[in-house]
Design a protein around this motif. Structure first.
Motif, PDB file in Angstrom:
ATOM      1  N   PHE A 183       0.851  -1.193   0.000  1.00 14.27           N
ATOM      2  CA  PHE A 183       0.000   0.000   0.000  1.00 14.27           C
ATOM      3  C   PHE A 183       0.887   1.242   0.000  1.00 14.27           C
ATOM      4  O   PHE A 183       2.071   1.182   0.307  1.00 14.27           O
ATOM      5  CB  PHE A 183      -0.901   0.017   1.233  1.00 14.27           C
ATOM      6  CG  PHE A 183      -1.831  -1.155   1.324  1.00 14.27           C
ATOM      7  CD1 PHE A 183      -2.989  -1.185   0.565  1.00 14.27           C
ATOM      8  CD2 PHE A 183      -1.558  -2.235   2.162  1.00 14.27           C
ATOM      9  CE1 PHE A 183      -3.860  -2.271   0.639  1.00 14.27           C
ATOM     10  CE2 PHE A 183      -2.415  -3.313   2.243  1.00 14.27           C
ATOM     11  CZ  PHE A 183      -3.573  -3.331   1.481  1.00 14.27           C
ATOM     12  N   TRP A 184       0.260   2.371  -0.321  1.00 14.30           N
ATOM     13  CA  TRP A 184       0.923   3.673  -0.310  1.00 14.30           C
ATOM     14  C   TRP A 184       2.122   3.660  -1.261  1.00 14.30           C
ATOM     15  O   TRP A 184       2.118   2.976  -2.274  1.00 14.30           O
ATOM     16  CB  TRP A 184       1.314   4.095   1.119  1.00 14.30           C
ATOM     17  CG  TRP A 184       0.185   4.025   2.105  1.00 14.30           C
ATOM     18  CD1 TRP A 184       0.015   3.106   3.092  1.00 14.30           C
ATOM     19  CD2 TRP A 184      -0.956   4.898   2.180  1.00 14.30           C
ATOM     20  NE1 TRP A 184      -1.142   3.340   3.804  1.00 14.30           N
ATOM     21  CE2 TRP A 184      -1.763   4.436   3.261  1.00 14.30           C
ATOM     22  CE3 TRP A 184      -1.387   6.014   1.463  1.00 14.30           C
ATOM     23  CZ2 TRP A 184      -2.951   5.049   3.632  1.00 14.30           C
ATOM     24  CZ3 TRP A 184      -2.570   6.626   1.838  1.00 14.30           C
ATOM     25  CH2 TRP A 184      -3.342   6.152   2.904  1.00 14.30           C
ATOM     26  N   PRO A 363      -3.546   7.844  -3.566  1.00 14.03           N
ATOM     27  CA  PRO A 363      -2.355   7.684  -2.704  1.00 14.03           C
ATOM     28  C   PRO A 363      -2.203   6.277  -2.137  1.00 14.03           C
ATOM     29  O   PRO A 363      -1.085   5.797  -1.966  1.00 14.03           O
ATOM     30  CB  PRO A 363      -2.605   8.706  -1.582  1.00 14.03           C
ATOM     31  CG  PRO A 363      -3.640   9.641  -2.108  1.00 14.03           C
ATOM     32  CD  PRO A 363      -4.482   8.838  -3.032  1.00 14.03           C
ATOM     33  N   LEU A 364      -3.319   5.624  -1.844  1.00  9.62           N
ATOM     34  CA  LEU A 364      -3.260   4.289  -1.245  1.00  9.62           C
ATOM     35  C   LEU A 364      -2.791   3.245  -2.251  1.00  9.62           C
ATOM     36  O   LEU A 364      -2.006   2.347  -1.913  1.00  9.62           O
ATOM     37  CB  LEU A 364      -4.635   3.902  -0.691  1.00  9.62           C
ATOM     38  CG  LEU A 364      -4.712   2.548   0.019  1.00  9.62           C
ATOM     39  CD1 LEU A 364      -3.895   2.574   1.306  1.00  9.62           C
ATOM     40  CD2 LEU A 364      -6.158   2.171   0.306  1.00  9.62           C
ATOM     41  N   LEU A 365      -3.257   3.355  -3.498  1.00  8.08           N
ATOM     42  CA  LEU A 365      -2.967   2.356  -4.532  1.00  8.08           C
ATOM     43  C   LEU A 365      -2.477   3.060  -5.799  1.00  8.08           C
ATOM     44  O   LEU A 365      -3.167   3.089  -6.819  1.00  8.08           O
ATOM     45  CB  LEU A 365      -4.229   1.525  -4.831  1.00  8.08           C
ATOM     46  CG  LEU A 365      -4.897   0.832  -3.634  1.00  8.08           C
ATOM     47  CD1 LEU A 365      -6.240   0.258  -4.020  1.00  8.08           C
ATOM     48  CD2 LEU A 365      -3.986  -0.253  -3.068  1.00  8.08           C
ATOM     49  N   PRO A 366      -1.299   3.638  -5.753  1.00  8.05           N
ATOM     50  CA  PRO A 366      -0.873   4.514  -6.847  1.00  8.05           C
ATOM     51  C   PRO A 366      -0.752   3.812  -8.200  1.00  8.05           C
ATOM     52  O   PRO A 366      -1.184   4.352  -9.222  1.00  8.05           O
ATOM     53  CB  PRO A 366       0.475   5.066  -6.362  1.00  8.05           C
ATOM     54  CG  PRO A 366       0.940   4.116  -5.311  1.00  8.05           C
ATOM     55  CD  PRO A 366      -0.295   3.593  -4.667  1.00  8.05           C
ATOM     56  N   ARG A 367      -0.164   2.627  -8.237  1.00  7.94           N
ATOM     57  CA  ARG A 367      -0.004   1.940  -9.521  1.00  7.94           C
ATOM     58  C   ARG A 367      -1.331   1.401 -10.031  1.00  7.94           C
ATOM     59  O   ARG A 367      -1.629   1.486 -11.228  1.00  7.94           O
ATOM     60  CB  ARG A 367       1.021   0.798  -9.377  1.00  7.94           C
ATOM     61  CG  ARG A 367       1.246   0.002 -10.661  1.00  7.94           C
ATOM     62  CD  ARG A 367       1.704   0.873 -11.805  1.00  7.94           C
ATOM     63  NE  ARG A 367       1.916   0.094 -13.026  1.00  7.94           N
ATOM     64  CZ  ARG A 367       1.630   0.526 -14.248  1.00  7.94           C
ATOM     65  NH1 ARG A 367       1.127   1.747 -14.444  1.00  7.94           N
ATOM     66  NH2 ARG A 367       1.854  -0.238 -15.294  1.00  7.94           N
ATOM     67  N   VAL A 368      -2.132   0.879  -9.159  1.00  7.07           N
ATOM     68  CA  VAL A 368      -3.449   0.383  -9.557  1.00  7.07           C
ATOM     69  C   VAL A 368      -4.300   1.527 -10.124  1.00  7.07           C
ATOM     70  O   VAL A 368      -4.995   1.365 -11.127  1.00  7.07           O
ATOM     71  CB  VAL A 368      -4.161  -0.288  -8.353  1.00  7.07           C
ATOM     72  CG1 VAL A 368      -5.633  -0.525  -8.639  1.00  7.07           C
ATOM     73  CG2 VAL A 368      -3.477  -1.600  -8.017  1.00  7.07           C
ATOM     74  N   TYR A 369      -4.190   2.702  -9.509  1.00 11.41           N
ATOM     75  CA  TYR A 369      -4.946   3.845 -10.015  1.00 11.41           C
ATOM     76  C   TYR A 369      -4.480   4.234 -11.417  1.00 11.41           C
ATOM     77  O   TYR A 369      -5.308   4.551 -12.290  1.00 11.41           O
ATOM     78  CB  TYR A 369      -4.833   5.048  -9.083  1.00 11.41           C
ATOM     79  CG  TYR A 369      -5.600   6.238  -9.615  1.00 11.41           C
ATOM     80  CD1 TYR A 369      -6.992   6.254  -9.566  1.00 11.41           C
ATOM     81  CD2 TYR A 369      -4.941   7.295 -10.240  1.00 11.41           C
ATOM     82  CE1 TYR A 369      -7.723   7.308 -10.100  1.00 11.41           C
ATOM     83  CE2 TYR A 369      -5.653   8.346 -10.771  1.00 11.41           C
ATOM     84  CZ  TYR A 369      -7.040   8.358 -10.698  1.00 11.41           C
ATOM     85  OH  TYR A 369      -7.754   9.394 -11.237  1.00 11.41           O
ATOM     86  N   MET A 370      -3.184   4.204 -11.669  1.00 10.64           N
ATOM     87  CA  MET A 370      -2.671   4.513 -13.005  1.00 10.64           C
ATOM     88  C   MET A 370      -3.273   3.579 -14.048  1.00 10.64           C
ATOM     89  O   MET A 370      -3.652   4.002 -15.154  1.00 10.64           O
ATOM     90  CB  MET A 370      -1.149   4.389 -13.038  1.00 10.64           C
ATOM     91  CG  MET A 370      -0.393   5.518 -12.385  1.00 10.64           C
ATOM     92  SD  MET A 370       1.404   5.248 -12.488  1.00 10.64           S
ATOM     93  CE  MET A 370       1.656   5.347 -14.252  1.00 10.64           C
ATOM     94  N   ILE A 371      -3.382   2.319 -13.695  1.00 12.73           N
ATOM     95  CA  ILE A 371      -3.925   1.322 -14.626  1.00 12.73           C
ATOM     96  C   ILE A 371      -5.410   1.579 -14.864  1.00 12.73           C
ATOM     97  O   ILE A 371      -5.903   1.484 -16.001  1.00 12.73           O
ATOM     98  CB  ILE A 371      -3.658  -0.100 -14.092  1.00 12.73           C
ATOM     99  CG1 ILE A 371      -2.158  -0.393 -14.146  1.00 12.73           C
ATOM    100  CG2 ILE A 371      -4.445  -1.140 -14.882  1.00 12.73           C
ATOM    101  CD1 ILE A 371      -1.731  -1.644 -13.418  1.00 12.73           C
TER     102      ILE A 371
END
Length: 803
Positions: A183-184, A363-371
């Motif tokens: 996370f983060w 902020p919690l899931l930065p890479r997942v959010y990018m996807i």
């Protein structure tokens, strides 16, 4: 070991002494329970191992069912029944002066679920194993579950569930298979071999430790697995206070549905969801790679099913693994992902379709959010090509819009199949709630009407009725529930109906004894047992039920000529801790019960009981005893329901709206064998779309409604003062969102029909028998067979297991 009672006794005594280092004379019932549980788990271990080995070596396709809830209930009795050894064990223990029933009562319900969502998942696991299908569950091992409900002075009080206090005999901890979830942190972009790639760095790791529980099929060699993840501190160093890190880490698997009325609670819920899917996907991928050494065929050998929106992050997480760890191109990763994951929608309520604030999510899931951003951009481009210039449609369908991540939209876009759980529910999704998506992806949408496992809810919960059925039509129905239709030939048979009457009376007496023991309320087992047990929510309309009880009380007090068959109204429900309106309805039910039950003029005819801490083990006593099944949700709001099926299977008659699976139950048994009332779904939807409903009209023009509502606030209910003003205001000032007043008259009429029908004992028994006969369709075996063939593409491994 379990071939006869003597060998069982010897093994039991030896295991007991070896485990606890004490003699049999010194042992406790708790010792007996854990000894027997451990013996059963060890007894099936070879089948458990061979099932996994056959799935692996035969390269068979497997399904993994991801759910935030698995409401298992007690496992000992069900496992003994499924293994076909219950009688041997019972006799062996009896010779030692031990009651198997007492041991079974020692077991605590696993705190892994709340309502129909979790119980459905548990029924599905039972059917997968019993049908020899390669299917497993993935969930979270909540330390305290939801909560234990206590009723104090009529109010719900929440206490931590302590279901793990004495350990869990059914689980096997597998530390060597732990997974790290991050996370983060930050996303680092690097260039490798002329290509850009991404790494999630400086994250806060959590260790997901699996606890495996065997899922035993009914008289088969198949033993599937429910894997539950426990959140523990990682061995990797973190740059923060150690104790704070430990507390935050363990909180991830502490409670089911943490209170999300504040930001910390929202973050914790989102953490839980990602924790579940990331650990599960990494575990599934690891097993797949060990077998095939490649993920290019992942979608051909693996089906991942997400039960509602909670596990939707499986879509971007699978993309992350394929893109960042497997170095696949986007198009290849998306093809695999969108042909691996399927999604069940469980609601038409917009507030239940999860949406997460981007400023919390990113902020919690930065890479997942990018996807997700990339998925959304590509999807919107696709929409633009199909609907050029239709900005409104694109805005309505976007995954990211108005500062929110829309989880249901992500689920539909990233899944190859989307299903509703009852015919009317699926139609509403296609025609209204998800109309734009259905028009764009018509081939994705399908219906799979829910089912329940008759082995739990009839064979185990109601052995008296099960024996009667087997006596009449044989035992084929246990493995082939559709065979229950053979009972239709006996619905007018006097001998069968007399047996049915005797069974129902036995079960009513048993429940009456439990009620008296738990509440001190003595009820008439000859009265009509009118039951509403389910999660407490405004749309389920427990309020309509209690307002009707208040009306009956008023009539009995004021009209000496008014007569009813004695009626016992039984409630069971938990309200979410932050759902204050629902908690006031619980208090109202208990306040009305205090008045009704202590009035010598009415108590011979009317009793009201609220059973605290409603759970699976209590439900197993309630369903077989019920005469009337209250399924009174506002039409169009209940996706399916499964309680309606459990009641039906045990011979209770449905009193309900044309909502969810009530529609299909009504169609199956015929309108003469149910009591239907109220607005239709299309009428409710018309009110919502076009307006025209005025609650005050019903208040002013119906004396019964006016009198009942005035008694909410005029001091009629002792020591409540202005406590129920929010309920009063919701019905009048807020215009009665769930049309309680609109359906009140129709409900009263339907209840009068129930009263009259019950007076004709023979006709009532025929209606009851008809419901049982048609209940086989609502078995989860049928539902799972449809999922297996129409969605997952999995097949029975029975022949492989028998080789």
């Amino acid at each position: 070991m379990f071939s006869d009672k003597k060998s069982f006794q010897e093994a039991f005594l030896k295991k007991l002494e070896m485990t606890y280092g004490k003699s049999f004379k010194e042992s406790t019932v708790q010792d007996h329970y854990h000894t027997l549980g451990n013996m059963v788990r060890e007894y099936i271990s070879s089948d458990w191992i061979s099932t996994n080995e056959i799935h692996r070596s035969s390269h068979t396709k497997q399904v993994y069912y991801l759910s935030i809830e698995f409401l298992l209930g007690r496992l000992l009795g069900q496992n003994l029944l499924n293994l076909g050894i219950r009688e041997v064990v019972k006799e062996g223990l009896s010779d030692l002066n031990i009651s198997l029933e007492n041991i079974e009562e020692i077991e605590v319900d696993a705190g892994l679920g709340n309502g129909g969502l979790g119980r459905l998942a548990a029924c599905f696991l039972d059917s997968l194993a019993s049908l020899n299908l390669p299917g497993h569950g993935y969930g979270i091992r909540y330390k305290h579950g939801l909560f234990d409900q206590k009723i104090v002075n009529g109010f719900q009080i929440e206490l931590p569930e302590q279901w793990l206090r004495h350990g869990n005999s059914w689980e096997v901890r597998k530390l060597d298979q732990a997974i790290e979830v991050n996370f983060w942190g930050e996303v680092e972009m690097v260039q490798e071999d002329g290509k850009f790639s991404f790494r999630h760095v400086k994250g806060e790791p959590v260790s997901a430790v699996p606890y495996d529980i065997p899922v035993i099929g009914y008289k088969t060699d198949t033993v599937n697995t429910l894997r539950l993840w426990n959140a523990e501190p990682s061995s990797f160093p973190v740059h923060k206070d150690v104790m704070e890190y430990k507390r935050q880490t363990e909180a991830v698997s502490e409670f089911l549905y943490p209170d999300d009325t504040h930001e910390d609670g929202k973050i914790l819920r989102l953490k839980q969801q990602y924790f579940l899917v990331s650990a599960s996907l990494q575990s599934i991928i690891r097993a797949h790679r060990n077998t095939y050494q490649t993920l290019t065929n992942f979608h051909e050998k693996v089906a991942i099913h997400i039960n509602d929106t909670h596990p939707v992050l499986a879509i971007p997480e699978l993309m992350r693994i394929l893109l960042d760890e497997e170095k696949m191109e986007w198009e290849d990763a998306w093809y695999i992902t969108s042909n691996t994951i399927s999604y069940t929608n469980h609601t038409t309520l917009s507030e239940a379709l999860e949406k997460w604030p981007i400023d919390l999510f990113q902020p919690l899931l930065p890479r997942v959010y990018m996807i997700i951003e990339e998925i959304n951009e590509r999807f919107c481009k696709e929409l633009w090509e199909s609907y050029p210039g239709d900005w409104q449609r694109i805005e309505n369908m976007a995954i990211l819009a108005h500062g929110l991540v829309k989880m249901a939209h992500l689920a539909i876009v990233g899944s190859y199949k989307v299903n509703g759980v009852a015919k009317i529910h699926t139609d509403i999704l296609k025609e209204r709630e998800m109309k734009d998506f259905y028009q764009f992806y018509p081939a994705k949408f399908n219906n799979k009407t829910n089912g329940i496992t008759h082995r739990r809810w009839l064979l185990k919960a109601n052995p008296q009725l099960s024996s009667l059925i087997t006596e009449v039509i044989g035992d084929q129905w246990i493995k082939q529930p559709h065979s229950l239709i053979k009972l239709q030939e006996y619905v007018k048979d006097p001998s069968f109906l007399q047996g049915l009457k005797t069974v129902k009376q036995q079960r009513k007496k048993l429940l009456a004894d439990i009620i008296q023991e738990q509440t001190g309320i003595k009820i008439d087992s000859n009265s009509i047992f009118d039951v509403q047990v389910k999660r407490l929510h405004a749309y389920k309309r427990q309020l309509l039920n209690v307002l009707h009880i208040m009306y009956l009380y008023n009539r009995l007090k004021e009209d000496p000529n008014f007569q009813i068959v004695p009626r016992t109204f039984i409630f069971g429900a938990k309200a979410s801790p932050g759902y204050y309106y629902a908690k006031k309805v619980i208090k109202l039910i208990n306040s009305v019960a205090d008045v009704v039950n202590h009035d010598p003029q009415t108590s011979p005819f009317l009793k009201v009981v609220f059973l605290e801490n409603y759970r699976v083990s209590l439900a197993e006593y309630i369903f077989p005893a019920a005469d009337v099944s209250e399924q009174i949700s506002t039409a169009s709001k209940e996706a399916s329901g499964t309680g309606n099926m459990k009641f039906m299977m045990n011979g209770a008659l449905t009193l309900g709206t044309m909502d969810g699976a009530n529609v299909e139950i009504s169609e199956a048994v015929g309108k003469d064998n149910v009591f239907i009332f109220g607005l239709k779904a299309e009428e409710v939807l018309s009110y919502q779309q076009n307006g025209g409903y005025r609650a005050y009209d019903y208040y002013h023009h119906d004396k019964r409604i006016r009198q009942v509502l005035e008694r909410l606030t005029n001091g009629f209910l002792p020591d409540t003062y202005d406590l129920f003003e929010p309920i009063y205001d919701s019905l009048l000032m807020q215009n009665d969102e769930y049309y309680v007043l609109r359906d009140f008259d129709s409900y009263v009429t339907a209840q009068q029909k129930v009263n009259e029908a019950y007076r004709n004992e023979n006709k009532w028994l025929q209606m009851s028998a008809t419901n049982i006969a048609h209940s086989g369709f609502f078995s989860s075996d049928r539902t799972i067979e449809e999922y297996a063939s129409d969605i997952w593409g999995i097949h029975s491994t029975k022949n492989l297991l028998n080789q």
